[in-house]
Design an enzyme around this catalytic site. Structure first.
Site, PDB file in Angstrom:
ATOM      1  N   ASP A   1      19.463 -14.613 -13.193  1.00 26.04           N
ATOM      2  CA  ASP A   1      18.284 -14.337 -13.088  1.00 26.04           C
ATOM      3  C   ASP A   1      17.838 -13.270 -13.963  1.00 26.04           C
ATOM      4  OD1 ASP A   1      18.436 -16.006 -10.902  1.00 26.04           O
ATOM      5  OD2 ASP A   1      18.597 -14.399  -9.489  1.00 26.04           O
TER       6      ASP A   1
ATOM      7  N   SER B   1       0.846  -1.220  -0.029  1.00 28.26           N
ATOM      8  CA  SER B   1      -0.009   0.130   0.006  1.00 28.26           C
ATOM      9  C   SER B   1       0.895   1.299   0.027  1.00 28.26           C
ATOM     10  CB  SER B   1      -0.989  -0.042   1.067  1.00 28.26           C
ATOM     11  OG  SER B   1      -0.017  -0.160   2.285  1.00 28.26           O
TER      12      SER B   1
HETATM   13  C1  GLA Z   1      20.579 -16.609  -6.842  1.00 28.05           C
HETATM   14  C2  GLA Z   1      21.168 -15.473  -7.629  1.00 28.05           C
HETATM   15  C3  GLA Z   1      21.740 -16.070  -8.701  1.00 28.05           C
HETATM   16  C4  GLA Z   1      22.502 -17.567  -8.671  1.00 28.05           C
HETATM   17  C5  GLA Z   1      21.629 -18.473  -7.786  1.00 28.05           C
HETATM   18  C6  GLA Z   1      22.298 -19.676  -7.572  1.00 28.05           C
HETATM   19  O1  GLA Z   1      19.297 -16.698  -7.370  1.00 28.05           O
HETATM   20  O2  GLA Z   1      20.564 -14.439  -7.700  1.00 28.05           O
HETATM   21  O3  GLA Z   1      22.641 -15.174  -9.517  1.00 28.05           O
HETATM   22  O4  GLA Z   1      23.580 -17.432  -8.042  1.00 28.05           O
HETATM   23  O5  GLA Z   1      21.229 -17.660  -6.626  1.00 28.05           O
HETATM   24  O6  GLA Z   1      22.451 -20.466  -8.644  1.00 28.05           O
END
Ligand code: GLA
Length: 361
Positions: free
Chosen positions: A153, A52
């Site tokens: 990621d 919020s």
């Molecule tokens: C997290 C990190 C990634 C990677 C994973 C392990 O998700 O953000 O960069 O190191 O852990 O594989």
């Protein structure tokens, strides 16, 4: 108004290899974050459907880093860095809405950061190419938020492809989409969100990273990616902890390469033992699992999974299993029963198919 959606992810295999310049094999999830960026007259602000109130920053906040809630720093981080880079950032209002569970190891933060970066790129006409989008997204997490993560990621959130996993070389940041459609082999990817409370995640992650870097230095290589013979390398390290870390990373890189070979050849069944060996390596050598995670992984195996492993950074989060499609419900029930018997909280389960990466909506 610029509106972009970017997904969360599951890493099929290759854990804690990204910051060692190694290999990973993640896939994008159908769940993600949608970010909208529009021009504003009265300053810079961020609003999230999941919390919020509106977080506003003053013009000096772009340089002075007004203190903001942590989630907002994942959004404002891109503005701070662009400002530092000398890009003129006119006032904007940024709205975000995500259905990636937080704290589950499914990269809700990468979904947030990548959707915002893509929407800002369009709104501000930055014209960033694929490498530029990735670099800025990584800097938001590493430099603006200060999390020493390894880049996987953001890479999968930006570049994921429907029906494919992404084989990524985290040294040169190249990626290759590899078909991943378990249903064609009569299998399903079952995800168990253990909902285990994350314990010591940040400190332990940073400690693993420092340990891997120390091992690489002692071995005289720039990163553990450059080591191919795990046992020979282990014999040259004197610290028991560094030996275990090196063994995990070097064998995990090899498992990613084997998994990619199996997928390219359409032999999904070969992923099973690789998943299970990866889990054992995270549990015994890298020591990043917790009882909830080990219970989920073991229960999936005894309920018919051909392989199972924790996915993500560790100390909680999700476990994935490759389960014969006809046995998904029974496997889920078995995990719920095992959690109840062990006195753990109730897990959340779902099956996942590989989805597309960031896109304009
Ligand atoms: C997290 C990190 C990634 C990677 C994973 C392990 O998700 O953000 O960069 O190191 O852990 O594989």
């Amino acid at each position: 108004m610029a509106v972009w959606h970017a997904p969360g992810r599951i890493n099929l295999i290759g854990e804690h290899t990204d910051y060692n310049d190694g290999f990973v094999l993640p896939m994008a999830l159908p769940m993600g974050c949608t970010a909208s960026v529009e021009g504003a007259r009265d300053g810079w602000s961020v609003v999230s459907t999941q919390t919020s109130g509106t977080v506003s920053v003053s013009p000096s906040g772009l340089t002075g880093r007004d203190s903001v809630p942590e989630w907002a720093s994942y959004v404002l981080g891109a503005l701070w860095l662009l400002h530092d880079d000398g890009v003129e950032v006119p006032p904007v209002r940024i709205s975000v809405d995500s259905d990636v569970p937080t704290g589950a190891g499914l990269s809700s933060s990468a979904a947030l950061v990548c959707s915002v970066v893509c929407a800002l790129d369009e709104h501000l006409g930055l014209g960033l190419d694929a490498a530029g989008l990735l670099a800025l997204s990584r800097r938001v997490e590493n430099d603006a938020v200060g999390a020493p993560t390894g880049g996987m990621d953001q890479l999968i959130s930006l570049r994921g492809e429907e029906g494919h996993a992404l084989f990524c070389d985290m040294r040169d940041l190249t990626s290759e989409a590899v078909p991943f459609t378990p249903a064609d082999s009569g299998l399903a990817l079952l995800v168990v969100d253990t909902r285990a409370p994350h314990r010591l995640v940040d400190g332990e992650y940073a400690a693993r990273r420092r340990g891997c870097e120390a091992a690489a230095r002692q071995l005289g290589v720039s990163a553990l990616r450059d080591v191919t013979d795990a046992e020979e390398a282990v014999s040259r390290l004197d610290d028991e902890e560094l030996q275990r870390y090196a063994r995990h990373v070097v064998t995990e890189d090899a498992r990613v390469l084997d998994a990619v070979e199996a997928l390219r050849a359409g032999r999904l069944d070969e992923l099973g033992p690789l998943f299970t060996a990866s889990h054992a390596s995270m549990r015994d050598d890298f020591r990043i699992t917790v009882p909830e995670v080990d219970t989920a992984a073991e229960t999936l195996l005894s309920a018919g999974a051909i392989g199972s492993r924790m996915t993500g950074g560790g100390f909680g989060g999700c476990v994935i299993g490759l389960v014969p499609a006809a046995e998904v419900d029974a496997a889920g029930d078995a995990v719920r029963r095992a959690f109840a018997d062990a006195g753990f909280g109730e897990p959340s389960l779902f099956t996942a198919e590989a989805a597309a990466g960031a896109r304009s909506v």
